[in-house]
Motif scaffolding. Structure first.
Motif, PDB file in Angstrom:
ATOM      1  N   ALA A  54      -6.864  -5.829   6.604  1.00  0.00           N
ATOM      2  CA  ALA A  54      -7.318  -4.779   5.688  1.00  0.00           C
ATOM      3  C   ALA A  54      -7.232  -3.412   6.356  1.00  0.00           C
ATOM      4  O   ALA A  54      -6.830  -2.417   5.731  1.00  0.00           O
ATOM      5  N   ALA A  55      -7.587  -3.354   7.627  1.00  0.00           N
ATOM      6  CA  ALA A  55      -7.504  -2.089   8.369  1.00  0.00           C
ATOM      7  C   ALA A  55      -6.053  -1.626   8.471  1.00  0.00           C
ATOM      8  O   ALA A  55      -5.757  -0.429   8.351  1.00  0.00           O
ATOM      9  N   ALA A  56      -5.133  -2.571   8.671  1.00  0.00           N
ATOM     10  CA  ALA A  56      -3.710  -2.234   8.773  1.00  0.00           C
ATOM     11  C   ALA A  56      -3.192  -1.673   7.456  1.00  0.00           C
ATOM     12  O   ALA A  56      -2.464  -0.673   7.423  1.00  0.00           O
ATOM     13  N   ILE A  57      -3.558  -2.322   6.369  1.00  0.00           N
ATOM     14  CA  ILE A  57      -3.124  -1.858   5.050  1.00  0.00           C
ATOM     15  C   ILE A  57      -3.701  -0.475   4.756  1.00  0.00           C
ATOM     16  O   ILE A  57      -2.987   0.430   4.297  1.00  0.00           O
ATOM     17  N   HIS A  58      -4.978  -0.305   5.047  1.00  0.00           N
ATOM     18  CA  HIS A  58      -5.620   0.993   4.826  1.00  0.00           C
ATOM     19  C   HIS A  58      -4.932   2.081   5.655  1.00  0.00           C
ATOM     20  O   HIS A  58      -4.667   3.184   5.148  1.00  0.00           O
ATOM     21  N   TYR A  59      -4.626   1.762   6.901  1.00  0.00           N
ATOM     22  CA  TYR A  59      -3.954   2.740   7.760  1.00  0.00           C
ATOM     23  C   TYR A  59      -2.600   3.132   7.168  1.00  0.00           C
ATOM     24  O   TYR A  59      -2.257   4.316   7.073  1.00  0.00           O
ATOM     25  N   GLY A  60      -1.818   2.149   6.779  1.00  0.00           N
ATOM     26  CA  GLY A  60      -0.502   2.441   6.222  1.00  0.00           C
ATOM     27  C   GLY A  60      -0.577   3.312   4.983  1.00  0.00           C
ATOM     28  O   GLY A  60       0.197   4.258   4.834  1.00  0.00           O
ATOM     29  N   LEU A  61      -1.534   3.000   4.105  1.00  0.00           N
ATOM     30  CA  LEU A  61      -1.654   3.735   2.844  1.00  0.00           C
ATOM     31  C   LEU A  61      -2.214   5.133   3.034  1.00  0.00           C
ATOM     32  O   LEU A  61      -2.144   5.954   2.116  1.00  0.00           O
ATOM     33  N   THR A  62      -2.762   5.414   4.185  1.00  0.00           N
ATOM     34  CA  THR A  62      -3.254   6.768   4.474  1.00  0.00           C
ATOM     35  C   THR A  62      -2.338   7.503   5.451  1.00  0.00           C
ATOM     36  O   THR A  62      -2.672   8.602   5.909  1.00  0.00           O
ATOM     37  N   HIS A  63      -1.178   6.902   5.767  1.00  0.00           N
ATOM     38  CA  HIS A  63      -0.228   7.531   6.694  1.00  0.00           C
ATOM     39  C   HIS A  63       1.202   7.476   6.143  1.00  0.00           C
ATOM     40  O   HIS A  63       2.158   7.242   6.886  1.00  0.00           O
ATOM     41  N   GLY A  64       1.331   7.688   4.859  1.00  0.00           N
ATOM     42  CA  GLY A  64       2.649   7.893   4.263  1.00  0.00           C
ATOM     43  C   GLY A  64       3.250   6.727   3.513  1.00  0.00           C
ATOM     44  O   GLY A  64       4.130   6.915   2.675  1.00  0.00           O
ATOM     45  N   ILE A  65       2.813   5.501   3.799  1.00  0.00           N
ATOM     46  CA  ILE A  65       3.333   4.352   3.057  1.00  0.00           C
ATOM     47  C   ILE A  65       2.639   4.319   1.688  1.00  0.00           C
ATOM     48  O   ILE A  65       1.415   4.461   1.604  1.00  0.00           O
ATOM     49  N   ASN A  66       3.421   4.128   0.637  1.00  0.00           N
ATOM     50  CA  ASN A  66       2.789   4.088  -0.693  1.00  0.00           C
ATOM     51  C   ASN A  66       3.125   2.830  -1.488  1.00  0.00           C
ATOM     52  O   ASN A  66       2.871   2.768  -2.691  1.00  0.00           O
ATOM     53  N   VAL A  67       3.677   1.814  -0.818  1.00  0.00           N
ATOM     54  CA  VAL A  67       4.029   0.558  -1.485  1.00  0.00           C
ATOM     55  C   VAL A  67       3.342  -0.603  -0.778  1.00  0.00           C
ATOM     56  O   VAL A  67       3.392  -0.712   0.454  1.00  0.00           O
ATOM     57  N   VAL A  68       2.701  -1.469  -1.560  1.00  0.00           N
ATOM     58  CA  VAL A  68       2.101  -2.678  -1.002  1.00  0.00           C
ATOM     59  C   VAL A  68       2.515  -3.851  -1.883  1.00  0.00           C
ATOM     60  O   VAL A  68       2.526  -3.744  -3.115  1.00  0.00           O
ATOM     61  N   ASP A  69       2.894  -4.968  -1.257  1.00  0.00           N
ATOM     62  CA  ASP A  69       3.516  -6.083  -1.960  1.00  0.00           C
ATOM     63  C   ASP A  69       2.709  -7.363  -1.755  1.00  0.00           C
ATOM     64  O   ASP A  69       2.352  -7.716  -0.630  1.00  0.00           O
ATOM     65  N   THR A  70       2.440  -8.061  -2.856  1.00  0.00           N
ATOM     66  CA  THR A  70       1.672  -9.300  -2.775  1.00  0.00           C
ATOM     67  C   THR A  70       2.146 -10.246  -3.872  1.00  0.00           C
ATOM     68  O   THR A  70       3.188 -10.031  -4.483  1.00  0.00           O
ATOM     69  N   ALA A  71       1.396 -11.325  -4.120  1.00  0.00           N
ATOM     70  CA  ALA A  71       1.765 -12.298  -5.147  1.00  0.00           C
ATOM     71  C   ALA A  71       0.580 -13.188  -5.447  1.00  0.00           C
ATOM     72  O   ALA A  71      -0.292 -13.387  -4.598  1.00  0.00           O
TER      73      ALA A  71
END
Length: 275
Positions: free
Chosen positions: A29-46
């Motif tokens: 969760a921390a990794a995803i949060h970091y990415g989404l607050t540092h320029g990444i705007n796509v997250v993929d799941t299923a």
């Protein structure tokens, strides 16, 4: 951060892959949060990734939902209008949102494409999803898709693509590019669980020349033409930092030639690889 545009959507050239999450939920969760607050705007799941949607929803708490492009997938066994709605509602609840940006048919199997598309178009018209697409489709599958009513509304296809799995370069990538259909590449390190690519000496030497890891070289290679949105798994903050930094790595023509010699491009049709 580098971006590409798919049908008017400005998307980061790498996203955050959600497969196989749940081993270390807090770190993930921390990794995803970091990415989404540092320029990444796509997250993929299923829906078929146990716990993944919930971890992503947890990671997104407090963030501006409109700034994140969320992708999830429906199983082919659920690819009818009624079942797609049920699957979507369950995914939305897990993710803590009231809409998806992109909803993919996870693979074709025995799904009725006309029924699947009719259901996805219905969800789009209701505003529950903004776009729909497919995953693990080859050229023949895509051609069949375009034959059904509204099949041409497909936003993207997500397939395996990495330095050792280049089959899509022969026909699928150019076929989609000619039709303006986005390409999302999963498993850039061929990793699901333990099954990572083992870097060769060539990749290690190229990495050393750039003060980078071989995996950063792999990611720089995948994104070299700005025509693929790659989805490395997000399992730690350090991993996400390294993935972001890889986008600044510019491979030379000689280095690209060395990689082609080590991992040759396809010269004939290759059956679509899947993980």
């Amino acid at each position: 951060m580098k971006y590409l545009t798919i049908k008017g959507e400005k998307l980061s050239q790498i996203g955050l892959g959600g497969a196989d999450l749940g081993r270390q939920p807090e770190n993930e969760a921390a990794a995803i949060h970091y990415g989404l607050t540092h320029g990444i705007n796509v997250v993929d799941t299923a829906e078929s990734y146990p716990g993944s949607e919930k971890i992503i929803g947890w990671a997104m708490q407090g963030l501006d939902r409109s700034q994140t492009f969320i992708v999830s997938k429906v199983l082919p066994s659920h690819a009818t209008p009624d079942q797609e709605r049920r699957s979507l509602e369950a995914s939305l609840k897990q993710l803590g949102t009231d809409y998806l940006d992109l909803y993919l048919l996870h693979w074709r199997a025995n799904a009725d494409l006309a029924q699947a598309v009719a259901g996805l178009e219905g969800l789009k018209q209701e505003g529950l999803i903004r776009h729909w697409g497919v995953s693990n489709f080859d050229v023949a599958d895509m051609e069949d898709l375009l034959k059904v009513p509204d099949g041409g509304q497909v936003f993207a296809n997500e397939d395996l693509y990495n330095i050792a799995s280049r089959g899509v370069e022969y026909d699928l990538l150019p076929w989609q590019a000619q039709r303006g259909i986005g390409f999302l590449g999963y498993s850039p390190f061929h990793a699901v669980g333990w099954n990572y690519l083992h870097p060769t000496l060539v990749l290690r030497e190229i990495g050393a020349a750039h003060h980078a890891t071989p995996y950063q070289v792999m990611l720089a290679w995948i994104t070299r033409n700005n025509n693929v949105l790659s989805l490395p798994k997000a399992s730690s903050v350090d991993h996400v930092k390294a993935n972001i930094a890889a986008l600044d790595l510019e491979l030379t023509d000689d280095e690209l030639r060395m990689i082609d010699e080590e991992y040759p491009a396809p010269t004939t049709k290759v059956p679509l690889e899947k993980i």
